[in-house]
Every structure is written in structure tokens, then in C-alpha cells.
Design a protein around this motif. Structure first.
Motif, PDB file in Angstrom:
ATOM      1  N   GLU A  16      -8.656  15.478 -16.620  1.00 20.84           N
ATOM      2  CA  GLU A  16      -8.901  15.892 -18.001  1.00 20.84           C
ATOM      3  C   GLU A  16      -8.970  14.675 -18.920  1.00 20.84           C
ATOM      4  OE1 GLU A  16      -9.549  18.934 -18.522  1.00 20.84           O
ATOM      5  OE2 GLU A  16      -9.575  19.058 -20.697  1.00 20.84           O
ATOM      6  N   LEU A  17      -7.963  13.814 -18.835  1.00 19.08           N
ATOM      7  CA  LEU A  17      -7.871  12.695 -19.785  1.00 19.08           C
ATOM      8  C   LEU A  17      -7.360  11.431 -19.110  1.00 19.08           C
ATOM      9  CD1 LEU A  17      -6.340  14.942 -22.487  1.00 19.08           C
ATOM     10  CD2 LEU A  17      -8.355  13.567 -22.914  1.00 19.08           C
ATOM     11  N   GLY A  19      -6.414  11.101 -15.940  1.00 17.80           N
ATOM     12  CA  GLY A  19      -5.821  11.393 -14.629  1.00 17.80           C
ATOM     13  C   GLY A  19      -4.429  10.844 -14.369  1.00 17.80           C
ATOM     14  N   ALA A  20      -3.667  10.539 -15.435  1.00 18.99           N
ATOM     15  CA  ALA A  20      -2.302  10.034 -15.213  1.00 18.99           C
ATOM     16  C   ALA A  20      -1.465  11.060 -14.430  1.00 18.99           C
ATOM     17  CB  ALA A  20      -1.636   9.715 -16.548  1.00 18.99           C
ATOM     18  N   THR A  22      -2.294  13.513 -12.276  1.00 21.26           N
ATOM     19  CA  THR A  22      -2.617  13.613 -10.843  1.00 21.26           C
ATOM     20  C   THR A  22      -2.305  12.288 -10.145  1.00 21.26           C
ATOM     21  OG1 THR A  22      -4.329  15.147 -11.519  1.00 21.26           O
ATOM     22  CG2 THR A  22      -4.406  14.417  -9.240  1.00 21.26           C
ATOM     23  N   ILE A  40      -2.058  23.412 -10.105  1.00 21.44           N
ATOM     24  CA  ILE A  40      -3.071  24.464 -10.291  1.00 21.44           C
ATOM     25  C   ILE A  40      -4.439  23.900  -9.914  1.00 21.44           C
ATOM     26  CG2 ILE A  40      -4.199  25.909 -12.046  1.00 21.44           C
ATOM     27  CD1 ILE A  40      -1.314  26.678 -11.824  1.00 21.44           C
ATOM     28  N   GLY A  65      -7.659  18.073 -13.827  1.00 20.80           N
ATOM     29  CA  GLY A  65      -8.372  18.832 -14.875  1.00 20.80           C
ATOM     30  C   GLY A  65      -7.520  19.953 -15.430  1.00 20.80           C
ATOM     31  N   SER A  66      -7.797  20.355 -16.680  1.00 23.83           N
ATOM     32  CA  SER A  66      -7.022  21.431 -17.319  1.00 23.83           C
ATOM     33  C   SER A  66      -7.807  22.739 -17.286  1.00 23.83           C
ATOM     34  CB  SER A  66      -6.745  21.086 -18.789  1.00 23.83           C
ATOM     35  OG  SER A  66      -5.970  19.930 -18.857  1.00 23.83           O
ATOM     36  N   LEU A  67      -7.137  23.796 -16.855  1.00 19.79           N
ATOM     37  CA  LEU A  67      -7.776  25.120 -16.859  1.00 19.79           C
ATOM     38  C   LEU A  67      -7.132  25.942 -17.979  1.00 19.79           C
ATOM     39  CD1 LEU A  67      -7.882  25.774 -13.011  1.00 19.79           C
ATOM     40  CD2 LEU A  67      -9.851  25.403 -14.503  1.00 19.79           C
ATOM     41  N   GLY A  70      -5.898  29.303 -17.296  1.00 22.27           N
ATOM     42  CA  GLY A  70      -4.826  29.357 -16.291  1.00 22.27           C
ATOM     43  C   GLY A  70      -3.547  29.823 -16.948  1.00 22.27           C
ATOM     44  N   THR A  93       3.543  20.517 -12.134  1.00 25.54           N
ATOM     45  CA  THR A  93       2.965  20.328 -13.466  1.00 25.54           C
ATOM     46  C   THR A  93       3.307  21.577 -14.274  1.00 25.54           C
ATOM     47  OG1 THR A  93       1.083  19.175 -12.459  1.00 25.54           O
ATOM     48  CG2 THR A  93       0.859  19.794 -14.765  1.00 25.54           C
ATOM     49  N   ASN A 122       1.367  19.024 -22.719  1.00 23.22           N
ATOM     50  CA  ASN A 122       1.382  19.656 -24.046  1.00 23.22           C
ATOM     51  C   ASN A 122       0.519  20.902 -23.964  1.00 23.22           C
ATOM     52  OD1 ASN A 122       2.539  17.279 -24.758  1.00 23.22           O
ATOM     53  ND2 ASN A 122       0.895  16.598 -26.115  1.00 23.22           N
ATOM     54  N   ASN A 201      -3.074  15.005 -24.913  1.00 23.63           N
ATOM     55  CA  ASN A 201      -4.055  14.148 -25.606  1.00 23.63           C
ATOM     56  C   ASN A 201      -3.684  13.875 -27.058  1.00 23.63           C
ATOM     57  OD1 ASN A 201      -4.596  16.780 -26.268  1.00 23.63           O
ATOM     58  ND2 ASN A 201      -6.777  16.474 -26.520  1.00 23.63           N
ATOM     59  N   TRP A 202      -2.799  14.680 -27.642  1.00 23.93           N
ATOM     60  CA  TRP A 202      -2.436  14.440 -29.038  1.00 23.93           C
ATOM     61  C   TRP A 202      -1.896  13.023 -29.192  1.00 23.93           C
ATOM     62  CZ3 TRP A 202       0.730  19.586 -29.038  1.00 23.93           C
ATOM     63  CH2 TRP A 202      -0.158  20.648 -29.204  1.00 23.93           C
ATOM     64  N   THR A 213      -3.940   9.542 -21.237  1.00 20.19           N
ATOM     65  CA  THR A 213      -3.006  10.586 -21.654  1.00 20.19           C
ATOM     66  C   THR A 213      -1.825   9.939 -22.358  1.00 20.19           C
ATOM     67  OG1 THR A 213      -3.547  12.276 -20.034  1.00 20.19           O
ATOM     68  CG2 THR A 213      -1.276  12.129 -20.638  1.00 20.19           C
TER      69      THR A 213
HETATM   70  P1  FAD Z   1      -4.965  15.577 -14.838  1.00 22.29           P
HETATM   71  O1  FAD Z   1      -4.795  14.411 -13.931  1.00 22.29           O
HETATM   72  O2  FAD Z   1      -6.321  16.106 -15.080  1.00 22.29           O
HETATM   73  O3  FAD Z   1      -4.002  16.730 -14.290  1.00 22.29           O
HETATM   74  C1  FAD Z   1      -3.888  17.950 -14.919  1.00 22.29           C
HETATM   75  C2  FAD Z   1      -2.743  18.698 -14.314  1.00 22.29           C
HETATM   76  O4  FAD Z   1      -2.614  19.942 -14.990  1.00 22.29           O
HETATM   77  C3  FAD Z   1      -2.937  19.020 -12.842  1.00 22.29           C
HETATM   78  O5  FAD Z   1      -1.721  18.861 -12.164  1.00 22.29           O
HETATM   79  C4  FAD Z   1      -3.361  20.482 -12.877  1.00 22.29           C
HETATM   80  O6  FAD Z   1      -3.075  21.152 -11.671  1.00 22.29           O
HETATM   81  C5  FAD Z   1      -2.546  20.994 -14.033  1.00 22.29           C
HETATM   82  N1  FAD Z   1      -3.071  22.195 -14.673  1.00 22.29           N
HETATM   83  C6  FAD Z   1      -4.358  22.501 -14.973  1.00 22.29           C
HETATM   84  N2  FAD Z   1      -4.421  23.681 -15.588  1.00 22.29           N
HETATM   85  C7  FAD Z   1      -3.154  24.144 -15.662  1.00 22.29           C
HETATM   86  C8  FAD Z   1      -2.567  25.323 -16.173  1.00 22.29           C
HETATM   87  N3  FAD Z   1      -3.304  26.246 -16.759  1.00 22.29           N
HETATM   88  N4  FAD Z   1      -1.221  25.490 -16.080  1.00 22.29           N
HETATM   89  C9  FAD Z   1      -0.443  24.541 -15.480  1.00 22.29           C
HETATM   90  N5  FAD Z   1      -0.947  23.386 -14.983  1.00 22.29           N
HETATM   91  C10 FAD Z   1      -2.280  23.201 -15.079  1.00 22.29           C
HETATM   92  N6  FAD Z   1      -2.678  18.455 -24.489  1.00 22.29           N
HETATM   93  C11 FAD Z   1      -2.571  18.267 -25.814  1.00 22.29           C
HETATM   94  O7  FAD Z   1      -2.254  17.138 -26.249  1.00 22.29           O
HETATM   95  N7  FAD Z   1      -2.804  19.280 -26.700  1.00 22.29           N
HETATM   96  C12 FAD Z   1      -3.104  20.543 -26.278  1.00 22.29           C
HETATM   97  O8  FAD Z   1      -3.310  21.450 -27.111  1.00 22.29           O
HETATM   98  C13 FAD Z   1      -3.164  20.801 -24.899  1.00 22.29           C
HETATM   99  N8  FAD Z   1      -3.382  22.061 -24.435  1.00 22.29           N
HETATM  100  C14 FAD Z   1      -3.368  22.290 -23.083  1.00 22.29           C
HETATM  101  C15 FAD Z   1      -3.491  23.605 -22.618  1.00 22.29           C
HETATM  102  C16 FAD Z   1      -3.455  23.873 -21.250  1.00 22.29           C
HETATM  103  C17 FAD Z   1      -3.556  25.301 -20.782  1.00 22.29           C
HETATM  104  C18 FAD Z   1      -3.309  22.801 -20.334  1.00 22.29           C
HETATM  105  C19 FAD Z   1      -3.279  23.066 -18.842  1.00 22.29           C
HETATM  106  C20 FAD Z   1      -3.188  21.500 -20.800  1.00 22.29           C
HETATM  107  C21 FAD Z   1      -3.199  21.230 -22.170  1.00 22.29           C
HETATM  108  N9  FAD Z   1      -3.013  19.930 -22.666  1.00 22.29           N
HETATM  109  C22 FAD Z   1      -2.956  19.709 -24.016  1.00 22.29           C
HETATM  110  C23 FAD Z   1      -2.801  18.797 -21.763  1.00 22.29           C
HETATM  111  C24 FAD Z   1      -4.079  18.020 -21.440  1.00 22.29           C
HETATM  112  O9  FAD Z   1      -5.169  18.891 -21.339  1.00 22.29           O
HETATM  113  C25 FAD Z   1      -3.963  17.285 -20.104  1.00 22.29           C
HETATM  114  O10 FAD Z   1      -3.514  18.149 -19.106  1.00 22.29           O
HETATM  115  C26 FAD Z   1      -2.996  16.133 -20.155  1.00 22.29           C
HETATM  116  O11 FAD Z   1      -3.340  15.237 -21.154  1.00 22.29           O
HETATM  117  C27 FAD Z   1      -2.987  15.379 -18.835  1.00 22.29           C
HETATM  118  O12 FAD Z   1      -4.247  14.822 -18.608  1.00 22.29           O
HETATM  119  P2  FAD Z   1      -4.520  14.066 -17.253  1.00 22.29           P
HETATM  120  O13 FAD Z   1      -5.927  13.603 -17.185  1.00 22.29           O
HETATM  121  O14 FAD Z   1      -3.447  13.040 -17.057  1.00 22.29           O
HETATM  122  O15 FAD Z   1      -4.256  15.262 -16.219  1.00 22.29           O
END
Ligand code: FAD
Ligand code: SF4
Ligand code: SF4
Ligand code: SF4
Ligand code: SF4
Length: 405
Positions: A16-17, A19-20, A22, A40, A65-67, A70, A93, A122, A201-202, A213
């Protein structure tokens, strides 16, 4: 407070942002900090979030990635299927509601938190997959089956589909009954600091916006995990921009106010006193006693559920005795974390979580106990479940709590 991202190109591409999250799990599995991670992944499509237990770091990529559709809650899965992490070290997570669920189950000795590492994300809210399909079709005018990506950014729900992309403000969607789940609108657990690390991401501004992130380190366990991943060169970091800290605090504050606004609106619509009781009785009269609300609730796990005692709730009869709901209200209301599971999974679309949350907030006002935020016990936790079960078997009495002791 840091900005973090992974060096793993495969993870980064799907993340999503940056990959920290994962990347951290990859390190945790490779360094055997945990035996497995519960995360997830996208199933058939983006409306189909699936929980998956992974022990091979190579399989982690597909979970990045964020679902936002989910809406699962993970702690009860660990209690039910992984023996409450009694003997296995598990990384998870978590959204705010998951973190709260872990605390409530751990208080009741149903989960061994010593064996759990939580990376929190968040959470501005999640969207029911059923409603998301309808919303994309009705409000966006797009076939939901053609959507291959969705995100929530700057107050908009944005979709990418075959032929383009479109965003609509969440406020507008919610005004028309779409958008986030009703419990998510009322939720005030936006940055899950009960977790070991809180990521989101905030507050990520400047050249790292969208590529990293924001990580808040919330425990020693979290610091150790992060330092290990940095030493292993799986994660890179830089100090958070001080302006970013301000932005993050401001957004969190605004989300709290929004949560309060929705609480006021939703609870006022229930009326007060007898009027509220009447409404709850009318709405719950549709209940078909499928037990889904009990099955999905992180706090309902009793070996012998009182709702199954024929002298309390008549078996095989519809409409279901109101006592069924009274039992749940009295057992759960002090500890309800407003996770929404009992509402979302109710086949009769009874707003169970709204009713329970409304009561929880009243009890919180009376006794000052907020569930899910700390390991503080709920008001009526005067007995230990296991001891009480042994007493029950030994004496044949089914009194759960001796509040007069
Ligand atoms: P990645 O390496 O992409 O990993 C994401 C992790 O989240 C993985 O472990 C994945 O399995 C897990 N995941 C995905 N979907 C879900 C889910 N539905 N429930 C539980 N785990 C899940 N950040 C903000 O700052 N403001 C927000 O408003 C905000 N809203 C979010 C809403 C949801 C439903 C989710 C899942 C995340 C939200 N986030 C929000 C967090 C942000 O989207 C990223 O997940 C975070 O910054 C981590 O990014 P990354 O690239 O390090 O994560
Ligand atoms: Fe996120 Fe709160 Fe909704 Fe859980 S209840 S999905 S933490 S907004
Ligand atoms: Fe009744 Fe709905 Fe609970 Fe099923 S999920 S028992 S229908 S309230
Ligand atoms: Fe979640 Fe409903 Fe249980 Fe409350 S009563 S914790 S909203 S499942
Ligand atoms: Fe336990 Fe009460 Fe929930 Fe039944 S309704 S599982 S007795 S808490």
C-alpha cells in the motif's frame, strides 16, 4: 516516530505505502521471531478479504496492500483455531478493532499475548463488501466486477476500473447511506497504539508521501522487531518530518471529532429510556436465533452459553424470546469494542452492534471503564472463567458472577 519502507522490490510493488508492514513480517519469519503470521490477502476479488496463516516468507508478497472491504476480525480466529497462541508465536496485522479484541480476549485468558506481535494499521474505516458492490454500481455507475483497485485517500473513496478511475467524497457517500460501516463511523480507535507498532499514511509528507509508512513504535517488542529488520536490511527508515507529526495529530483529532458526531447522531436516533427499549425490542423481533452474532463476537466464547438454556430462552420458537438479547446485552455491554461483527454478519440485518455500543457508552459514562484500550478488567470481572467452570461442574450451580462476595 519514523518513516519506513521495505527494500524488497517484490513486496514494494504490491504494498500500500512502501511495504514496511509486509517487510517487517518477512524479517520476523526469516529470523524466526515468530512461527507464523496471520494476515489478510485478496481472495477472488477485492471484495473478498481472506485471513491467511503464513510460515513461508516467500508467500508474503500476496498479502501486501490494504483491502478496505476487509471487515474481518482476527483475534477470535487465534482463540478458536490456534489454541489462543498458547504454544505458537504469531505475528498479526491489526486494525484498531482487532487490537481491542486481542486485549479483551487476553484479559479473559483466552489468548496468550506474550506470544503475539501486533503490527497495527491506522484505520479510517472499512466498507461492507456487499454494500461496496452496491455503492460502486449505484453511486459510481461502474460494474463492481470491473474494479481492480480501491483506496481511501484525502476523504475520498477511489476506484480504478477497466476504463478509468473515479473518486467520491466519503461524506457524500455516507449522506446517502453508503461508505463506511456504521460501527466504523462511530469508531475512535484510529491509531492502534495497543499494538507493538502503529503504521499508516497520516503524516507522511514530502518526497516520501505515498512511498513510505509512518511508524509509531509503541512497545519494546515493536522496537526490537523494527531494529532487527533494519539491521537485516529489509527495512529502511528516516525520522518523521516534524511537520508530518503535526499533520498526523491534526487528522487523528479530526477523526475523533467525526466519531463523536456519528455517535451523537446514531445514539440520538435510538431515542431514550422506554422508547429506546421499545425500538430495540421491535428490531430484534426479526431474530431467527442463528447464533451468528455470538459466534463472531470476540467476547462471546463461553463453553456453555446461557442463551442455550431452555429455561431462559425457549428452544425452537420464533420469534426468539427477547431474553436472548437481554442475556447478550448484560454479558457483553461493559466490554463491547464496537467491532461491528454481530451486525454485519446478522442475516436479519438487525443493528446489533449499534444497540450494544449505545449501552457500552452509557456504562462507560457510569463506571469509567473503556474496553479494549488497556488490560484493565471490566466492572463485573469478579471471577475467573476456568475456576468458575470448575465450581459450576463441582456444585451444579450456574451462577457465573457472585457480585455480593
Ligand atoms: P503493506 O506492506 O501493504 O501491508 C499491509 C498489511 O495490511 C498486510 O499485512 C495486509 O495483510 C494487511 N491488511 C490488508 N487489509 C486488511 C484489513 N482489511 N484488515 C486487516 N489487515 C489488513 N492508514 C492511515 O494513515 N489512515 C487511514 O485512514 C487508514 N485506513 C485504513 C483502513 C484499512 C481497512 C486498512 C487495512 C488500512 C488503513 N490504513 C490507514 C493503513 C494503510 O493503508 C497501510 O496499511 C499502512 O500504511 C501500511 O502500509 P504498508 O505499505 O507498510 O503495508
Ligand atoms: Fe477500522 Fe474502527 Fe472500523 Fe475496526 S471498527 S475497521 S478499527 S474504523
Ligand atoms: Fe439473531 Fe441476528 Fe444474532 Fe442471528 S445474528 S441470532 S438473527 S441477532
Ligand atoms: Fe463486536 Fe458486537 Fe461483540 Fe460488540 S457485541 S464486541 S460489536 S461482535
Ligand atoms: Fe457467554 Fe453470554 Fe456470550 Fe453466551 S451470550 S457466549 S453466555 S457471554
Amino acid at each position: 516516530m519514523l518513516y519506513a519502507w521495505t527494500t524488497d522490490a517484490g513486496i514494494k510493488e504490491r504494498a500500500e505505502l512502501g511495504g514496511a508492514v509486509t517487510g517487517l513480517w518477512k524479517y520476523a519469519l526469516e529470523a524466526k521471531v515468530v512461527d507464523a503470521v496471520l494476515v489478510i490477502k485478496k481472495g477472488k476479488d477485492l471484495y473478498d478479504a481472506q485471513p491467511v496463516l503464513i510460515s513461508d516468507p516467500e508467500e508474503l508478497k500476496e498479502t501486501a496492500g490494504s483491502l478496505h472491504c476487509g471487515t474481518l476480525l482476527l483475534p477470535k480466529l487465534i482463540k478458536k483455531y490456534l489454541n489462543g497462541a498458547e504454544k505458537m508465536k504469531i505475528g498479526v496485522t491489526v486494525k484498531g478493532c482487532d487490537a481491542m479484541g486481542f486485549y479483551e480476549l487476553a484479559k479473559r485468558k483466552q489468548i496468550n499475548l506474550d506470544n503475539i506481535i501486533m503490527i497495527g494499521v491506522n484505520c479510517g474505516g472499512s466498507v461492507s463488501p456487499v454494500l461496496a458492490r452496491k455503492m460502486i454500481s449505484d453511486k459510481f455507475g461502474v460494474d463492481p466486477n470491473t474494479v481492480h483497485k480501491e483506496e481511501i485517500d484525502k476523504g475520498q473513496f477511489i476506484i480504478e476500473y477497466e476504463g478509468g478511475h473515479k473518486g467520491i467524497s466519503i461524506d457524500e457517500l455516507e449522506e446517502h447511506g453508503y461508505g463506511r460501516r456504521s460501527n466504523c463511523r462511530r469508531c475512535k480507535m484510529k491509531v492502534p497504539r495497543q499494538a507493538d507498532l502503529a503504521c499508516g499514511n497520516w503524516g507522511v509528507i514530502g518526497d516520501k508521501a505515498g512511498k513510505a509508512t509512518f511508524v509509531e513504535v509503541c512497545s519494546e517488542k515493536g522496537a526490537k522487531l523494527l531494529n532487527g529488520a533494519i539491521d537485516a536490511k529489509i527495512i529502511e527508515t528516516q525520522p518523521a518530518n516534524p511537520k508530518g507529526l503535526e499533520v498526523r495529530a491534526k487528522i487523528e483529532g479530526a477523526m475523533m471529532k467525526l466519531g463523536d458526531k456519528w455517535r451523537k447522531k446514531d445514539f440520538e436516533a435510538l431515542g431514550h429510556g422506554r422508547e429506546r427499549l421499545k425500538m430495540i425490542m421491535e428490531e430484534t423481533s426479526r431474530c431467527i436465533k442463528c447464533y451468528e452474532c455470538i459466534d463472531q463476537c470476540p467476547i462471546c466464547y463461553c463453553v456453555e452459553c446461557s442463551t442455550k438454556k431452555p429455561y431462559l430462552v425457549k428452544p425452537g420458537v420464533l420469534p426468539t424470546d427477547f431474553m436472548f438479547h437481554l442475556i447478550r446485552f448484560s454479558h457483553i455491554a461493559d466490554s463491547c469494542i464496537n467491532c461491528g461483527q454481530c451486525e454485519e454478519n446478522c442475516p436479519m440485518e438487525i443493528p446489533n452492534s449499534l444497540f450494544m455500543h449505545a449501552q457500552q457508552v452509557e456504562l462507560e459514562k457510569m463506571f469509567g471503564h473503556t474496553p479494549g484500550v488497556s488490560m484493565e478488567l471490566p466492572i463485573l470481572a469478579l471471577v475467573d472463567e476456568k475456576e468458575e467452570r470448575d465450581r459450576l461442574i463441582g456444585t451444579g450451580s450456574d451462577q457465573m458472577y457472585d457480585i455480593f462476595k
